[in-house]
Design an enzyme around this catalytic site. Structure first.
Site, mmCIF file in Angstrom:
data_model
loop_
_atom_site.group_PDB
_atom_site.id
_atom_site.type_symbol
_atom_site.label_atom_id
_atom_site.label_comp_id
_atom_site.label_asym_id
_atom_site.label_seq_id
_atom_site.Cartn_x
_atom_site.Cartn_y
_atom_site.Cartn_z
ATOM 1 N N ASP A 86 -3.812 2.092 -3.853
ATOM 2 C CA ASP A 86 -4.375 2.060 -5.214
ATOM 3 C C ASP A 86 -5.791 1.488 -5.095
ATOM 4 O O ASP A 86 -6.118 0.433 -5.610
ATOM 5 C CB ASP A 86 -3.513 1.239 -6.181
ATOM 6 C CG ASP A 86 -3.348 -0.224 -5.774
ATOM 7 O OD1 ASP A 86 -3.146 -1.057 -6.696
ATOM 8 O OD2 ASP A 86 -3.451 -0.544 -4.575
ATOM 9 N N ASP B 289 -7.818 -2.446 -0.639
ATOM 10 C CA ASP B 289 -7.279 -1.195 -0.076
ATOM 11 C C ASP B 289 -8.365 -0.501 0.741
ATOM 12 O O ASP B 289 -8.108 0.042 1.821
ATOM 13 C CB ASP B 289 -6.851 -0.231 -1.187
ATOM 14 C CG ASP B 289 -5.850 -0.810 -2.159
ATOM 15 O OD1 ASP B 289 -6.226 -1.723 -2.915
ATOM 16 O OD2 ASP B 289 -4.702 -0.363 -2.157
ATOM 17 N N VAL C 297 0.481 0.215 0.061
ATOM 18 C CA VAL C 297 -0.204 -1.049 -0.262
ATOM 19 C C VAL C 297 -0.594 -1.089 -1.748
ATOM 20 O O VAL C 297 -1.560 -1.765 -2.137
ATOM 21 C CB VAL C 297 -1.436 -1.267 0.649
ATOM 22 C CG1 VAL C 297 -1.010 -1.477 2.093
ATOM 23 C CG2 VAL C 297 -2.413 -0.097 0.551
ATOM 24 N N GLN D 28 -7.559 -20.499 -7.207
ATOM 25 C CA GLN D 28 -6.786 -21.160 -6.147
ATOM 26 C C GLN D 28 -7.523 -22.355 -5.569
ATOM 27 O O GLN D 28 -7.136 -22.913 -4.576
ATOM 28 C CB GLN D 28 -6.474 -20.171 -5.025
ATOM 29 C CG GLN D 28 -7.722 -19.457 -4.573
ATOM 30 C CD GLN D 28 -7.533 -18.674 -3.310
ATOM 31 O OE1 GLN D 28 -6.829 -19.075 -2.406
ATOM 32 N NE2 GLN D 28 -8.212 -17.560 -3.256
ATOM 33 N N HIS E 294 -5.156 -8.501 1.508
ATOM 34 C CA HIS E 294 -3.719 -8.197 1.477
ATOM 35 C C HIS E 294 -3.362 -6.934 2.279
ATOM 36 O O HIS E 294 -2.502 -6.938 3.132
ATOM 37 C CB HIS E 294 -3.271 -7.965 0.024
ATOM 38 C CG HIS E 294 -3.606 -9.056 -0.924
ATOM 39 N ND1 HIS E 294 -2.958 -10.274 -0.955
ATOM 40 C CD2 HIS E 294 -4.523 -9.112 -1.917
ATOM 41 C CE1 HIS E 294 -3.454 -11.017 -1.927
ATOM 42 N NE2 HIS E 294 -4.405 -10.354 -2.522
ATOM 43 N N ASP E 295 -4.021 -5.834 1.925
ATOM 44 C CA ASP E 295 -3.588 -4.527 2.434
ATOM 45 C C ASP E 295 -3.872 -4.372 3.926
ATOM 46 O O ASP E 295 -3.091 -3.732 4.654
ATOM 47 C CB ASP E 295 -4.253 -3.418 1.624
ATOM 48 C CG ASP E 295 -3.889 -3.517 0.147
ATOM 49 O OD1 ASP E 295 -4.634 -2.984 -0.693
ATOM 50 O OD2 ASP E 295 -2.857 -4.148 -0.172
HETATM 51 O O1 RIB Z 1 -1.116 -8.355 -4.955
HETATM 52 C C1 RIB Z 1 -2.039 -7.754 -4.084
HETATM 53 C C2 RIB Z 1 -1.929 -6.267 -4.112
HETATM 54 O O2 RIB Z 1 -2.196 -5.782 -5.422
HETATM 55 C C3 RIB Z 1 -2.971 -5.575 -3.209
HETATM 56 O O3 RIB Z 1 -2.433 -4.400 -2.683
HETATM 57 C C4 RIB Z 1 -4.090 -5.247 -4.165
HETATM 58 O O4 RIB Z 1 -4.853 -4.123 -3.745
HETATM 59 C C5 RIB Z 1 -3.314 -4.907 -5.405
HETATM 60 O O5 RIB Z 1 -2.864 -3.557 -5.265
HETATM 61 CA CA CA Z 2 -3.571 -2.299 -3.053
#
Ligand code: RIB
Ligand code: CA
Length: 335
Positions: free
Chosen positions: A12, A17, A142, A251, A259-260
């Site tokens: 997404d 990503d 992802v 944070q 993350h991805d």
């Molecule tokens: O929570 C993080 C995820 O949510 C990642 O994949 C970010 O791109 C969103 O899709």
């Molecule tokens: Ca993502």
């Protein structure tokens, strides 16, 4: 070199990503068979456009094709009273979002001329998996799991074809982003994640607990930018885009989770994660915990294990992996 790994990424595309897509296309270990897009960070028209932009930016349009997928989750927005409807996300065609973790309009690449393929994501996933050998292809979703769940329900014959599913999503100890306990990808489409968790596939879950443990810093972004290539510059900019004041303030640390990309890294280097074999399910009861991933931590529990769930990750190994891919690309160019 280790045998190439056939993967399909479901994205997404948003800024994190986009980093994962670039690394998958730059590292020869990954045989990226295609990319499917889904509604999530942005409406699917924009996540598809951003994905096409990244493919064109790396000049991979002849090898890597993009297939547009679901524009809404399976269930979560059907009732007017669910949080996913009330917020309202996921974004539908034309709903603008404020500039934030992701570019509200599009990722700033020099050009955008290529087009998505005519087949939908679900159709192409089914056709590609059915034409492959058993357990040959690894799926790397992802974003919300809508496309994967649709394909599994539409044609369960694909399930034995899948070697592994490495999912960026979920959370255990780490607080969620869009609700008290639910991570974004799981929260957008809880039922889709639960369908995948009950599929019987070999599943690795890369949740917020792991992605925040493998954070990048603004200094890491500068190390990346100092590599001095257009690809490294784009990655550094995308890392800093995601590391917005909003994210960092929320944070109180300067930790930027890619993350991805951690999910992609774990495909090649599972040892980057600290995982537990466990029984994991997604709350689909539409209550306070809707979309939350729950793992069975009871000592001696005999509930069936359905995944490896990462409770931590090796930050140094992850950052060095990113830098190594970009430096190797620059060295090849210089050769
Ligand atoms: O929570 C993080 C995820 O949510 C990642 O994949 C970010 O791109 C969103 O899709
Ligand atoms: Ca993502």
């Amino acid at each position: 070199m280790a045998e190439k790994r056939k993967i399909i990424m479901d994205v997404d595309t948003g800024s994190d990503d986009a980093v994962a897509l670039m690394l998958a296309m730059l590292d020869d270990y990954y045989d990226l068979l295609g990319i499917t897009t889904v509604n999530g960070n942005l409406e699917v028209k924009l996540t598809t456009e951003n994905t096409l932009r990244m493919v064109e930016f790396l000049g991979k349009q002849d090898e890597v094709k993009v297939y547009r997928g679901a524009d809404l989750p399976l269930v979560s927005t059907l009732l007017p009273t669910t949080p996913q409807s009330l917020l309202p996300i996921p974004r539908r065609e034309g709903e603008s979002i404020p500039e934030g973790l992701h570019h509200a309009a599009h990722i700033p690449t020099p050009s955008f001329t290529i087009k998505e393929q005519p087949e939908s994501a679900m159709v192409w996933l089914i056709e590609t998996l059915l034409a492959s050998k058993d357990r040959e292809i690894t799926l790397v979703p992802v974003g919300p799991l809508t496309n994967i769940a649709l394909a599994m329900r539409a044609d369960p014959r694909i399930i034995p074809k899948i070697r592994e599913i490495v999912i960026m999503g979920g959370a255990s100890e780490r607080a969620g982003s869009k609700s008290m306990g639910a991570e974004f990808n799981a929260w957008i489409d809880p039922e889709a994640l639960e369908i995948v968790l009950q599929s019987g596939c070999d599943i690795t879950i890369v949740p917020l607990d792991a992605t925040f443990a493998a954070y990048l810093t603004e200094q890491d972004a500068q190390r990346i930018r100092d590599i001095g290539s257009p690809e490294a510059d784009m990655v550094a900019s995308l890392v800093l885009k995601y590391g917005t004041a909003e994210l960092l303030a929320a944070q109180k640390e300067k930790h930027i989770p890619m993350h991805d990309s951690l999910a992609l890294c774990a495909v090649q280097f599972p040892e980057v994660l600290k995982t537990v074999e466990c029984n994991c399910h997604t709350d689909i009861s539409m209550g306070f915990a809707y979309g939350q991933t729950i793992i069975d931590k009871r000592p001696g529990s005999t509930t069936p294990r359905n995944c490896r769930f990462a409770l931590g990750a090796d930050r140094e190994m992850f950052v060095n992996w990113i830098i190594g891919i970009l430096e190797k690309k620059t060295a090849r160019k210089g050769a």
